[in-house]
Structures are given as structure tokens and as C-alpha cells.
Motif scaffolding. Sequence first.
Motif, PDB file in Angstrom:
ATOM      1  N   SER A  26       0.826  -1.208   0.000  1.00 52.02           N
ATOM      2  CA  SER A  26       0.000   0.000   0.000  1.00 52.02           C
ATOM      3  C   SER A  26       0.857   1.254   0.000  1.00 52.02           C
ATOM      4  N   THR A  27       1.899   1.247   0.788  1.00 46.63           N
ATOM      5  CA  THR A  27       2.805   2.393   0.819  1.00 46.63           C
ATOM      6  C   THR A  27       3.492   2.576  -0.527  1.00 46.63           C
ATOM      7  N   ALA A  28       3.938   1.491  -1.125  1.00 47.76           N
ATOM      8  CA  ALA A  28       4.595   1.578  -2.433  1.00 47.76           C
ATOM      9  C   ALA A  28       3.627   2.117  -3.482  1.00 47.76           C
ATOM     10  N   LYS A  29       2.384   1.657  -3.471  1.00 44.43           N
ATOM     11  CA  LYS A  29       1.386   2.146  -4.427  1.00 44.43           C
ATOM     12  C   LYS A  29       1.155   3.643  -4.231  1.00 44.43           C
ATOM     13  N   PHE A  30       1.071   4.070  -2.991  1.00 44.16           N
ATOM     14  CA  PHE A  30       0.866   5.491  -2.688  1.00 44.16           C
ATOM     15  C   PHE A  30       2.047   6.330  -3.165  1.00 44.16           C
ATOM     16  N   LEU A  31       3.259   5.809  -3.002  1.00 44.81           N
ATOM     17  CA  LEU A  31       4.458   6.578  -3.347  1.00 44.81           C
ATOM     18  C   LEU A  31       4.755   6.609  -4.846  1.00 44.81           C
ATOM     19  N   THR A  32       4.165   5.702  -5.626  1.00 40.05           N
ATOM     20  CA  THR A  32       4.492   5.650  -7.055  1.00 40.05           C
ATOM     21  C   THR A  32       4.097   6.919  -7.804  1.00 40.05           C
ATOM     22  N   SER A  33       3.169   7.681  -7.258  1.00 38.60           N
ATOM     23  CA  SER A  33       2.771   8.905  -7.957  1.00 38.60           C
ATOM     24  C   SER A  33       3.812  10.017  -7.816  1.00 38.60           C
ATOM     25  N   ASP A  34       4.648   9.977  -6.779  1.00 34.60           N
ATOM     26  CA  ASP A  34       5.604  11.058  -6.519  1.00 34.60           C
ATOM     27  C   ASP A  34       7.072  10.660  -6.638  1.00 34.60           C
ATOM     28  N   TYR A  35       7.391   9.375  -6.520  1.00 33.19           N
ATOM     29  CA  TYR A  35       8.785   8.940  -6.485  1.00 33.19           C
ATOM     30  C   TYR A  35       9.045   7.888  -7.545  1.00 33.19           C
ATOM     31  N   SER A  36      10.309   7.760  -7.920  1.00 29.03           N
ATOM     32  CA  SER A  36      10.682   6.744  -8.909  1.00 29.03           C
ATOM     33  C   SER A  36      10.720   5.361  -8.259  1.00 29.03           C
ATOM     34  N   THR A  37      10.674   4.363  -9.103  1.00 31.38           N
ATOM     35  CA  THR A  37      10.707   2.980  -8.621  1.00 31.38           C
ATOM     36  C   THR A  37      12.013   2.682  -7.890  1.00 31.38           C
ATOM     37  N   VAL A  38      13.111   3.241  -8.356  1.00 29.64           N
ATOM     38  CA  VAL A  38      14.403   3.017  -7.715  1.00 29.64           C
ATOM     39  C   VAL A  38      14.392   3.568  -6.285  1.00 29.64           C
ATOM     40  N   GLN A  39      13.827   4.757  -6.094  1.00 30.13           N
ATOM     41  CA  GLN A  39      13.775   5.336  -4.754  1.00 30.13           C
ATOM     42  C   GLN A  39      12.888   4.511  -3.822  1.00 30.13           C
ATOM     43  N   ILE A  40      11.758   4.069  -4.319  1.00 36.58           N
ATOM     44  CA  ILE A  40      10.842   3.274  -3.498  1.00 36.58           C
ATOM     45  C   ILE A  40      11.494   1.947  -3.117  1.00 36.58           C
ATOM     46  N   THR A  41      12.159   1.303  -4.069  1.00 35.97           N
ATOM     47  CA  THR A  41      12.843   0.041  -3.787  1.00 35.97           C
ATOM     48  C   THR A  41      13.970   0.242  -2.782  1.00 35.97           C
ATOM     49  N   TRP A  42      14.740   1.306  -2.947  1.00 39.04           N
ATOM     50  CA  TRP A  42      15.836   1.600  -2.020  1.00 39.04           C
ATOM     51  C   TRP A  42      15.294   1.789  -0.603  1.00 39.04           C
ATOM     52  N   ARG A  60       2.687   1.006 -10.442  1.00 37.42           N
ATOM     53  CA  ARG A  60       2.522   2.328 -11.048  1.00 37.42           C
ATOM     54  C   ARG A  60       1.400   2.319 -12.089  1.00 37.42           C
ATOM     55  N   TYR A  61       1.156   1.175 -12.739  1.00 35.23           N
ATOM     56  CA  TYR A  61       0.239   1.130 -13.868  1.00 35.23           C
ATOM     57  C   TYR A  61      -1.062   0.372 -13.622  1.00 35.23           C
ATOM     58  N   ILE A  62      -1.088  -0.527 -12.658  1.00 32.89           N
ATOM     59  CA  ILE A  62      -2.305  -1.309 -12.427  1.00 32.89           C
ATOM     60  C   ILE A  62      -2.736  -1.169 -10.976  1.00 32.89           C
ATOM     61  N   PRO A  63      -4.013  -1.446 -10.691  1.00 30.37           N
ATOM     62  CA  PRO A  63      -4.497  -1.342  -9.306  1.00 30.37           C
ATOM     63  C   PRO A  63      -3.777  -2.321  -8.377  1.00 30.37           C
ATOM     64  N   LEU A  64      -3.703  -1.953  -7.117  1.00 30.04           N
ATOM     65  CA  LEU A  64      -3.011  -2.762  -6.109  1.00 30.04           C
ATOM     66  C   LEU A  64      -3.611  -4.162  -6.000  1.00 30.04           C
ATOM     67  N   ALA A  65      -4.940  -4.253  -6.027  1.00 31.80           N
ATOM     68  CA  ALA A  65      -5.585  -5.566  -5.900  1.00 31.80           C
ATOM     69  C   ALA A  65      -5.215  -6.491  -7.058  1.00 31.80           C
ATOM     70  N   THR A  66      -5.145  -5.936  -8.263  1.00 32.43           N
ATOM     71  CA  THR A  66      -4.772  -6.741  -9.430  1.00 32.43           C
ATOM     72  C   THR A  66      -3.330  -7.213  -9.318  1.00 32.43           C
ATOM     73  N   ALA A  67      -2.436  -6.303  -8.949  1.00 36.96           N
ATOM     74  CA  ALA A  67      -1.026  -6.672  -8.810  1.00 36.96           C
ATOM     75  C   ALA A  67      -0.845  -7.730  -7.728  1.00 36.96           C
ATOM     76  N   ALA A  68      -1.527  -7.572  -6.600  1.00 41.12           N
ATOM     77  CA  ALA A  68      -1.411  -8.545  -5.506  1.00 41.12           C
ATOM     78  C   ALA A  68      -1.966  -9.905  -5.926  1.00 41.12           C
ATOM     79  N   SER A  69      -3.048  -9.900  -6.693  1.00 37.09           N
ATOM     80  CA  SER A  69      -3.634 -11.167  -7.164  1.00 37.09           C
ATOM     81  C   SER A  69      -2.689 -11.901  -8.107  1.00 37.09           C
ATOM     82  N   ILE A  70      -2.111 -11.164  -9.036  1.00 40.43           N
ATOM     83  CA  ILE A  70      -1.179 -11.791  -9.984  1.00 40.43           C
ATOM     84  C   ILE A  70       0.032 -12.334  -9.245  1.00 40.43           C
ATOM     85  N   TYR A  71       0.539 -11.568  -8.286  1.00 45.40           N
ATOM     86  CA  TYR A  71       1.699 -11.996  -7.509  1.00 45.40           C
ATOM     87  C   TYR A  71       1.379 -13.257  -6.716  1.00 45.40           C
ATOM     88  N   ALA A  72       0.183 -13.297  -6.110  1.00 52.17           N
ATOM     89  CA  ALA A  72      -0.216 -14.471  -5.318  1.00 52.17           C
ATOM     90  C   ALA A  72      -0.415 -15.687  -6.213  1.00 52.17           C
TER      91      ALA A  72
END
Length: 166
Positions: free
Chosen positions: A36-52, A102-114
Motif C-alpha cells: 500500500s505504501t509503495a502504491k501510494f508513493l508511485t505517484s511522486d517517487y521513482s521505482t528506484v527510490q521506493i525500492t531503495w 505504477r500502472y495497475i491497481p493494487l488488488a490486481t497486482a497482488a492477485s497476480i503476484y499471489a
Amino acid sequence: MTTTLPPASALPSLRPSMSGIVWMLAAGLGFVMMDSTAKFLTSDYSTVQITWCRYLFHMLTALPILLVWRGRSVFHTRRLDLQLIRSVLLLGSTVFYFIALRYIPLATAASIYAIAFAKVKASSWIAVDPASRMWYPLIEMAFHSGISCPAQAKMSVISLIAGRGG
């Protein structure tokens, strides 16, 4: 006035099964909070910063616990090559997951990952038990059609089972 806590041995302990349930719930909550935090941060920060930040806060949280629990032996490994490969794969998985957020809803990403995780577990189960290989096409079809359309997946699994029986 100071209060002292009773020694740890005097505190009631959880049965191993209850302890496992508590740890699984805590881990699930941790992943939900991270995603949830990563999804929230994707609008303002790059993926590299969020991963770091994810790995920095993970290290700051886990390292003290591991040092208390295992001491300096936590830094020793017998297979450094496998540990490095595992680390690179985990880093890649995290980066691609955060890119997807960054591109798909959190629920969809979590479902695919699971689903992907369940598919890996099913594949390892099939590798251990060769007699269960006949189920692999059914599992494969259920996973793939479940990603595209859950209602269609239910119908295809039911029709496959009904067709096989008749």
C-alpha cells in the motif's frame, strides 16, 4: 514509581500453532502495509527510490532482530553464490512489482503476484510427486484463465472436470 516486568519465563507462552498463526498474520500485515505504501508513493517517487527505501527500512527492522536472535552468525553462509543469485532475483522481483504498481491497481497486482507464487508452489509439489503430474494441465489452465477472467476460470475448470468424468 517504577514498575518492573515479570521475567519472560513467567509470561504465558503461545502454543507453537498459535505462534505460527500470529507470525503469519503479522507477515501478511507487513506485506499489505509495504504494498500500500509503495502504491501510494508511485505517484511522486521513482521505482528506484521506493525500492531503495523498502530495502533500507527492511534492513533497519530485521537486522537488530536477527543479531539478537542469531548473533554474528547471521552473516555467514556456506553458499555465497546461491545467496547472491537469490538476492538479485528478489531485487528484480521487487522492482518489477513496484513498476507494475505504477500502472495497475493494487488488488490486481497482488492477485497476480499471489497466483504466480501459488503456481511455483504447485510446480514444486508436482516435481516432488511424479504421480500428480496429470493434474498440472488443470492447474495451469486454472491459473491462466483466472488471471484474465475469474468467472471464466470457474466455468472452464467445472467443464473440464465434468468432461473428464463423462
